[in-house]
Scaffold this motif. Structure first.
Motif, PDB file in Angstrom:
ATOM      1  N   PRO A  39      -6.205  -7.102   8.588  1.00  0.00           N
ATOM      2  CA  PRO A  39      -5.977  -6.479   9.902  1.00  0.00           C
ATOM      3  C   PRO A  39      -6.481  -5.019   9.922  1.00  0.00           C
ATOM      4  O   PRO A  39      -5.709  -4.076  10.057  1.00  0.00           O
ATOM      5  CB  PRO A  39      -4.465  -6.574  10.074  1.00  0.00           C
ATOM      6  N   ILE A  40      -7.795  -4.875   9.733  1.00  0.00           N
ATOM      7  CA  ILE A  40      -8.435  -3.552   9.774  1.00  0.00           C
ATOM      8  C   ILE A  40      -9.758  -3.673  10.506  1.00  0.00           C
ATOM      9  O   ILE A  40     -10.308  -4.767  10.646  1.00  0.00           O
ATOM     10  CB  ILE A  40      -8.672  -2.964   8.363  1.00  0.00           C
ATOM     11  N   GLY A  56      13.095   3.045  -2.443  1.00  0.00           N
ATOM     12  CA  GLY A  56      12.944   1.675  -1.984  1.00  0.00           C
ATOM     13  C   GLY A  56      11.669   1.032  -2.502  1.00  0.00           C
ATOM     14  O   GLY A  56      10.884   1.638  -3.231  1.00  0.00           O
ATOM     15  N   ASP A  57      11.469  -0.216  -2.091  1.00  0.00           N
ATOM     16  CA  ASP A  57      10.297  -0.966  -2.523  1.00  0.00           C
ATOM     17  C   ASP A  57       9.076  -0.563  -1.690  1.00  0.00           C
ATOM     18  O   ASP A  57       9.152   0.309  -0.833  1.00  0.00           O
ATOM     19  CB  ASP A  57      10.570  -2.469  -2.444  1.00  0.00           C
ATOM     20  N   THR A  58       7.956  -1.200  -1.939  1.00  0.00           N
ATOM     21  CA  THR A  58       6.706  -0.855  -1.259  1.00  0.00           C
ATOM     22  C   THR A  58       6.830  -0.979   0.252  1.00  0.00           C
ATOM     23  O   THR A  58       6.394  -0.098   0.994  1.00  0.00           O
ATOM     24  CB  THR A  58       5.546  -1.731  -1.781  1.00  0.00           C
ATOM     25  N   GLU A  59       7.423  -2.057   0.734  1.00  0.00           N
ATOM     26  CA  GLU A  59       7.569  -2.249   2.174  1.00  0.00           C
ATOM     27  C   GLU A  59       8.439  -1.145   2.781  1.00  0.00           C
ATOM     28  O   GLU A  59       8.078  -0.556   3.811  1.00  0.00           O
ATOM     29  CB  GLU A  59       8.167  -3.617   2.482  1.00  0.00           C
ATOM     30  N   THR A  60       9.571  -0.855   2.170  1.00  0.00           N
ATOM     31  CA  THR A  60      10.481   0.182   2.665  1.00  0.00           C
ATOM     32  C   THR A  60       9.796   1.539   2.692  1.00  0.00           C
ATOM     33  O   THR A  60       9.906   2.292   3.664  1.00  0.00           O
ATOM     34  CB  THR A  60      11.748   0.237   1.783  1.00  0.00           C
ATOM     35  N   GLN A  61       9.069   1.863   1.620  1.00  0.00           N
ATOM     36  CA  GLN A  61       8.375   3.150   1.566  1.00  0.00           C
ATOM     37  C   GLN A  61       7.254   3.225   2.598  1.00  0.00           C
ATOM     38  O   GLN A  61       7.057   4.260   3.241  1.00  0.00           O
ATOM     39  CB  GLN A  61       7.828   3.411   0.164  1.00  0.00           C
ATOM     40  N   THR A  62       6.530   2.138   2.779  1.00  0.00           N
ATOM     41  CA  THR A  62       5.445   2.135   3.770  1.00  0.00           C
ATOM     42  C   THR A  62       6.007   2.357   5.165  1.00  0.00           C
ATOM     43  O   THR A  62       5.438   3.133   5.954  1.00  0.00           O
ATOM     44  CB  THR A  62       4.654   0.813   3.698  1.00  0.00           C
ATOM     45  N   LEU A  63       7.120   1.715   5.502  1.00  0.00           N
ATOM     46  CA  LEU A  63       7.745   1.934   6.811  1.00  0.00           C
ATOM     47  C   LEU A  63       8.145   3.396   6.979  1.00  0.00           C
ATOM     48  O   LEU A  63       7.921   3.996   8.034  1.00  0.00           O
ATOM     49  CB  LEU A  63       8.965   1.022   6.975  1.00  0.00           C
ATOM     50  N   SER A  64       8.707   3.998   5.937  1.00  0.00           N
ATOM     51  CA  SER A  64       9.106   5.405   5.984  1.00  0.00           C
ATOM     52  C   SER A  64       7.888   6.305   6.210  1.00  0.00           C
ATOM     53  O   SER A  64       7.915   7.215   7.043  1.00  0.00           O
ATOM     54  CB  SER A  64       9.810   5.791   4.675  1.00  0.00           C
ATOM     55  N   LEU A  87      -0.328  -3.660  -7.634  1.00  0.00           N
ATOM     56  CA  LEU A  87       0.228  -3.145  -6.377  1.00  0.00           C
ATOM     57  C   LEU A  87       0.804  -4.280  -5.544  1.00  0.00           C
ATOM     58  O   LEU A  87       0.388  -5.425  -5.656  1.00  0.00           O
ATOM     59  CB  LEU A  87      -0.827  -2.372  -5.585  1.00  0.00           C
ATOM     60  N   ASP A  88       1.779  -3.947  -4.718  1.00  0.00           N
ATOM     61  CA  ASP A  88       2.448  -4.926  -3.850  1.00  0.00           C
ATOM     62  C   ASP A  88       1.770  -4.914  -2.480  1.00  0.00           C
ATOM     63  O   ASP A  88       2.262  -4.315  -1.531  1.00  0.00           O
ATOM     64  CB  ASP A  88       3.935  -4.585  -3.735  1.00  0.00           C
ATOM     65  N   MET A  89       0.627  -5.581  -2.406  1.00  0.00           N
ATOM     66  CA  MET A  89      -0.132  -5.614  -1.146  1.00  0.00           C
ATOM     67  C   MET A  89       0.639  -6.360  -0.065  1.00  0.00           C
ATOM     68  O   MET A  89       0.565  -6.001   1.110  1.00  0.00           O
ATOM     69  CB  MET A  89      -1.501  -6.251  -1.379  1.00  0.00           C
ATOM     70  N   THR A  98       1.492  -4.757   3.503  1.00  0.00           N
ATOM     71  CA  THR A  98       0.970  -5.396   4.712  1.00  0.00           C
ATOM     72  C   THR A  98       2.080  -5.750   5.695  1.00  0.00           C
ATOM     73  O   THR A  98       1.905  -5.602   6.907  1.00  0.00           O
ATOM     74  CB  THR A  98       0.134  -6.636   4.345  1.00  0.00           C
ATOM     75  N   ARG A  99       3.228  -6.188   5.204  1.00  0.00           N
ATOM     76  CA  ARG A  99       4.349  -6.506   6.111  1.00  0.00           C
ATOM     77  C   ARG A  99       4.732  -5.274   6.940  1.00  0.00           C
ATOM     78  O   ARG A  99       5.044  -5.395   8.125  1.00  0.00           O
ATOM     79  CB  ARG A  99       5.555  -7.025   5.326  1.00  0.00           C
ATOM     80  N   ALA A 100       4.710  -4.106   6.338  1.00  0.00           N
ATOM     81  CA  ALA A 100       5.030  -2.875   7.079  1.00  0.00           C
ATOM     82  C   ALA A 100       3.858  -2.451   7.963  1.00  0.00           C
ATOM     83  O   ALA A 100       4.047  -2.082   9.127  1.00  0.00           O
ATOM     84  CB  ALA A 100       5.395  -1.758   6.106  1.00  0.00           C
ATOM     85  N   TYR A 101       2.655  -2.528   7.445  1.00  0.00           N
ATOM     86  CA  TYR A 101       1.450  -2.094   8.159  1.00  0.00           C
ATOM     87  C   TYR A 101       1.292  -2.832   9.492  1.00  0.00           C
ATOM     88  O   TYR A 101       1.001  -2.210  10.517  1.00  0.00           O
ATOM     89  CB  TYR A 101       0.227  -2.321   7.257  1.00  0.00           C
ATOM     90  N   VAL A 102       1.482  -4.153   9.486  1.00  0.00           N
ATOM     91  CA  VAL A 102       1.252  -4.931  10.710  1.00  0.00           C
ATOM     92  C   VAL A 102       2.328  -4.692  11.771  1.00  0.00           C
ATOM     93  O   VAL A 102       2.189  -5.158  12.904  1.00  0.00           O
ATOM     94  CB  VAL A 102       1.082  -6.445  10.427  1.00  0.00           C
ATOM     95  N   ARG A 103       3.362  -3.955  11.448  1.00  0.00           N
ATOM     96  CA  ARG A 103       4.343  -3.545  12.461  1.00  0.00           C
ATOM     97  C   ARG A 103       3.825  -2.363  13.278  1.00  0.00           C
ATOM     98  O   ARG A 103       4.342  -2.085  14.358  1.00  0.00           O
ATOM     99  CB  ARG A 103       5.661  -3.145  11.812  1.00  0.00           C
ATOM    100  N   TYR A 104       2.826  -1.661  12.756  1.00  0.00           N
ATOM    101  CA  TYR A 104       2.313  -0.458  13.403  1.00  0.00           C
ATOM    102  C   TYR A 104       0.885  -0.595  13.925  1.00  0.00           C
ATOM    103  O   TYR A 104       0.496   0.120  14.846  1.00  0.00           O
ATOM    104  CB  TYR A 104       2.371   0.733  12.428  1.00  0.00           C
ATOM    105  N   PHE A 105       0.078  -1.472  13.341  1.00  0.00           N
ATOM    106  CA  PHE A 105      -1.334  -1.591  13.713  1.00  0.00           C
ATOM    107  C   PHE A 105      -1.677  -3.034  14.052  1.00  0.00           C
ATOM    108  O   PHE A 105      -1.261  -3.954  13.356  1.00  0.00           O
ATOM    109  CB  PHE A 105      -2.226  -1.080  12.579  1.00  0.00           C
ATOM    110  N   GLY A 106      -2.443  -3.202  15.136  1.00  0.00           N
ATOM    111  CA  GLY A 106      -2.860  -4.533  15.551  1.00  0.00           C
ATOM    112  C   GLY A 106      -1.778  -5.310  16.277  1.00  0.00           C
ATOM    113  O   GLY A 106      -1.834  -6.532  16.354  1.00  0.00           O
ATOM    114  N   THR A 107      -0.814  -4.605  16.842  1.00  0.00           N
ATOM    115  CA  THR A 107       0.274  -5.253  17.582  1.00  0.00           C
ATOM    116  C   THR A 107      -0.094  -5.324  19.062  1.00  0.00           C
ATOM    117  O   THR A 107      -1.054  -4.683  19.504  1.00  0.00           O
ATOM    118  CB  THR A 107       1.584  -4.459  17.427  1.00  0.00           C
TER     119      THR A 107
END
Length: 180
Positions: A35-36, A72-80, A116-118, A122-131
């Motif tokens: 999703p880029i 937190g984990d990768t998803e939690t940190q990415t959301l932050s 890395l926990d791609m 990605t679970r966090a990224y797609v909440r912000y981009f391509g929605t």
């Protein structure tokens, strides 16, 4: 300097320049599997904002006995991180839809055998981009790094945002600062 010593020059320049045309930022080709955007073209007339690398806020403070804060984990940190980027953009008059490039640094995690926990990212990224609410996709690079500036950080993201519409001749029309 020329405009200060010869003010009659400005009307001549503006007469030949015509109206400044705002050029749109163009996003070409969605990547086949991610999703880029494969490429983003930013016109010369766009305003550009560069955000330094941002890391997550702690979800738990450092302990009284010297324990490191928890992030937190990768998803939690990415959301932050994306919340912080969104706030910084908003404070400067931009929005997430203005992001044209992301550089993502991820630290490997034990549960992925040091990779890395791609998936979490990605679970966090797609909440912000391509929605539906924010359909713009930035160009993006994602790299694995051995570590970041503090133990516990798994994610650091740099962002570049751009918005079109700034007239290039706008700077010429402003009066020169007075040095009296």
């Amino acid at each position: 300097m020329l405009l200060r010593t010869c003010p009659a020059v400005l009307p001549v320049i503006l007469a030949f320049a015509g109206p400044a045309q705002a050029q749109a930022i163009e996003r070409f080709e969605r990547h086949a599997t991610l999703p880029i955007a494969r490429t983003v073209q930013v016109p010369q007339t766009a305003e550009t904002l560069y955000l330094s690398g941002e890391v997550a806020s702690p979800i738990a403070a450092a302990g009284a006995h010297g324990e490191a804060p928890e992030f937190g984990d990768t998803e939690t940190q990415t959301l932050s991180v994306f919340r912080k980027i969104e706030r910084t953009l908003r404070d400067r008059g931009y929005a997430l839809g203005d992001v044209v490039k992301l550089t993502v640094f991820l630290v490997g995690v034990p549960e992925k055998s040091g990779r890395l926990d791609m998936d979490g990212f990605t679970r966090a990224y797609v909440r912000y981009f391509g929605t539906a609410a924010q359909p713009h996709l930035p160009a993006r690079s994602t790299v694995q790094v051995a570590g970041l500036s503090q133990p516990g950080y798994l994610v650091e993201i740099e962002a570049t945002a751009a918005r079109s519409g700034r007239a290039m001749l706008g700077d010429l029309a402003r009066p020169a600062p007075s040095h009296d």
